[in-house]
Design a protein around this motif. Structure first.
Motif, PDB file in Angstrom:
ATOM      1  N   ILE A  81     -64.172 -47.252 -50.888  1.00  0.00           N
ATOM      2  CA  ILE A  81     -64.771 -48.328 -51.674  1.00  0.00           C
ATOM      3  C   ILE A  81     -63.764 -49.466 -51.718  1.00  0.00           C
ATOM      4  O   ILE A  81     -62.602 -49.253 -52.080  1.00  0.00           O
ATOM      5  CB  ILE A  81     -65.079 -47.914 -53.127  1.00  0.00           C
ATOM      6  N   GLY A 138     -76.140 -52.147 -56.355  1.00  0.00           N
ATOM      7  CA  GLY A 138     -75.426 -51.530 -55.242  1.00  0.00           C
ATOM      8  C   GLY A 138     -75.682 -50.039 -55.156  1.00  0.00           C
ATOM      9  O   GLY A 138     -75.889 -49.487 -54.072  1.00  0.00           O
ATOM     10  N   LEU A 171     -77.451 -48.243 -52.078  1.00  0.00           N
ATOM     11  CA  LEU A 171     -76.748 -47.175 -51.371  1.00  0.00           C
ATOM     12  C   LEU A 171     -77.565 -45.885 -51.388  1.00  0.00           C
ATOM     13  O   LEU A 171     -77.603 -45.153 -50.399  1.00  0.00           O
ATOM     14  CB  LEU A 171     -75.368 -46.957 -52.001  1.00  0.00           C
ATOM     15  N   ALA A 183     -68.503 -48.389 -49.304  1.00  0.00           N
ATOM     16  CA  ALA A 183     -69.084 -49.387 -50.204  1.00  0.00           C
ATOM     17  C   ALA A 183     -68.142 -50.563 -50.380  1.00  0.00           C
ATOM     18  O   ALA A 183     -66.917 -50.393 -50.415  1.00  0.00           O
ATOM     19  CB  ALA A 183     -69.377 -48.749 -51.568  1.00  0.00           C
TER      20      ALA A 183
END
Length: 186
Positions: free
Chosen positions: A7, A46, A50, A81
């Motif tokens: 991430i 998000g 995802l 991410a």
């Protein structure tokens, strides 16, 4: 146990920054699993996106749906991410950096990659000629794709409609920024 390999939170200035970019905070799966990562989705968009792309369907949503009712498009995919949103807005530079980051990480892991930008928007020519579109195109190729959402503007009133008459009609359209357009349609 996370499927998220990395991430990059571009909005977290504390660090450690992503290598080669010098800003944000970069987290590994080990950081996520050990609860060291500060990354969090404060808007839910998000996480939803995802999950749509890579959700494995194991969530049961209480009694409303049995496990594996809702799976994403790539339920076995490894995930990376990037949070590029600052106060709900996205800069072209941050998005280009995010795409580059995803592709660099995919290369490091020896994997193909698809970068998804579910950001919506009706700005620019949408014909591949803008500086942003040219930069995105330059990053794609074998094993590298970028996809954008379509119609991700909810109920925004971004279009006008007018019925033409045989003799033509004058109409006035007001844009959000206050500009007024007067046109004669025939």
């Amino acid at each position: 146990n996370t499927r998220i390999l990395k991430i990059w939170d571009q909005t977290d200035a504390i660090g450690p920054p992503a290598a080669g970019f010098g800003y944000g905070s970069d987290w590994t799966a080990a950081d996520i699993n050990s609860l060291v990562s500060r990354a969090k989705d404060t808007h839910g968009h998000g996480s939803h996106t995802l999950g749509t792309a890579g959700g494995d369907g194991s969530q049961t949503f209480g009694a409303s749906a049995p496990a594996f009712t809702y799976t994403g498009m790539a339920p076995m995919a490894d995930l990376i991410a990037v949070d590029a949103s600052t106060a709900g807005s996205f800069s072209n530079t941050a998005m280009i950096d995010g795409i580059n980051y995803i592709f660099q990480q995919a290369t490091a892991f020896g994997k193909p990659a698809v970068a998804n930008l579910s950001i919506g928007g009706s700005f620019g020519p949408h014909d591949g000629s803008s500086t942003f579109e040219v930069a995105v195109d330059a990053m794609t190729g074998a094993g590298r794709a970028v996809v954008f959402s379509s119609g991700n503007n909810r109920g925004d009133q971004q279009h006008a409609e007018m019925n033409a008459t045989a003799l033509g009609a004058d109409i006035t359209m007001s844009a959000i920024n206050g500009a007024v357009l007067n046109r004669r349609f025939q």
